[in-house]
Design an enzyme around this catalytic site. Structure first.
Site: not given
Ligand code: ADP
Length: 140
Positions: A51, A114
């Site tokens: 990330y 999520n």
């Protein structure tokens, strides 16, 4: 439309709730083929490299810790227009904005937790697939 491959991750909030099969069914029902898949445990540092594009964002540390908080299932999905199709099946980043029937509408717990990741473009898909898989592990 061209056949593409995209990198998908079933995130720790979803593996912990035993949702891998239900999420895979949504991919397969949408015509995406799972051509590689493995369940792994990331370290925060490994999640941080993945990330890296978000390293200036305020949620970066939280995101790296979350991605290392339990097993993830990393997978390569293949199909016509697979990158955009997978993003459609996933739904919007924030589950409150996700269309009904999408993975995030049905399963995500919050904007951070999520349930799934999906590559957002052809160049990032190639880079992300190479981070987790060797060519020999991709079985189309
Ligand atoms: P997407 O995963 O839909 O491509 P982004 O690339 O914007 O979304 O963000 C990457 C991941 O970072 C998200 O899936 C989510 O897990 C986390 N994230 C994004 N925005 C926030 C936020 N405001 N707070 C906490 N985590 C976030």
């Amino acid at each position: 439309m061209a056949v593409e491959r995209t990198l998908s991750i079933i995130k720790p909030d979803a593996t912990k709730r035993n949702l891998t099969g239900k999420i895979n069914a949504k991919f397969e029902d949408a015509g995406l083929r799972i051509v590689a898949q493995k369940r792994i445990q990331l370290t925060p540092a490994q999640a941080g490299v993945f990330y890296e594009v978000h390293k200036e964002r305020p949620f970066y540390g939280e995101l790296c810790d979350f991605m290392a908080s339990g097993p993830v299932v990393v997978q390569v999905l293949e199909g016509e227009g697979a990158i955009a199709k997978n993003r459609e099946v996933m739904g919007a980043t924030n589950p409150a904005d996700a269309a009904p029937g999408t993975v995030r509408a049905d399963f995500a717990e919050s904007v951070g937790e999520n349930s799934v990741h999906g590559s957002d473009a052809a160049d990032t898909a190639a880079q992300e697939i190479a981070y987790f898989f060797s060519g020999l592990e991709l079985v189309g």
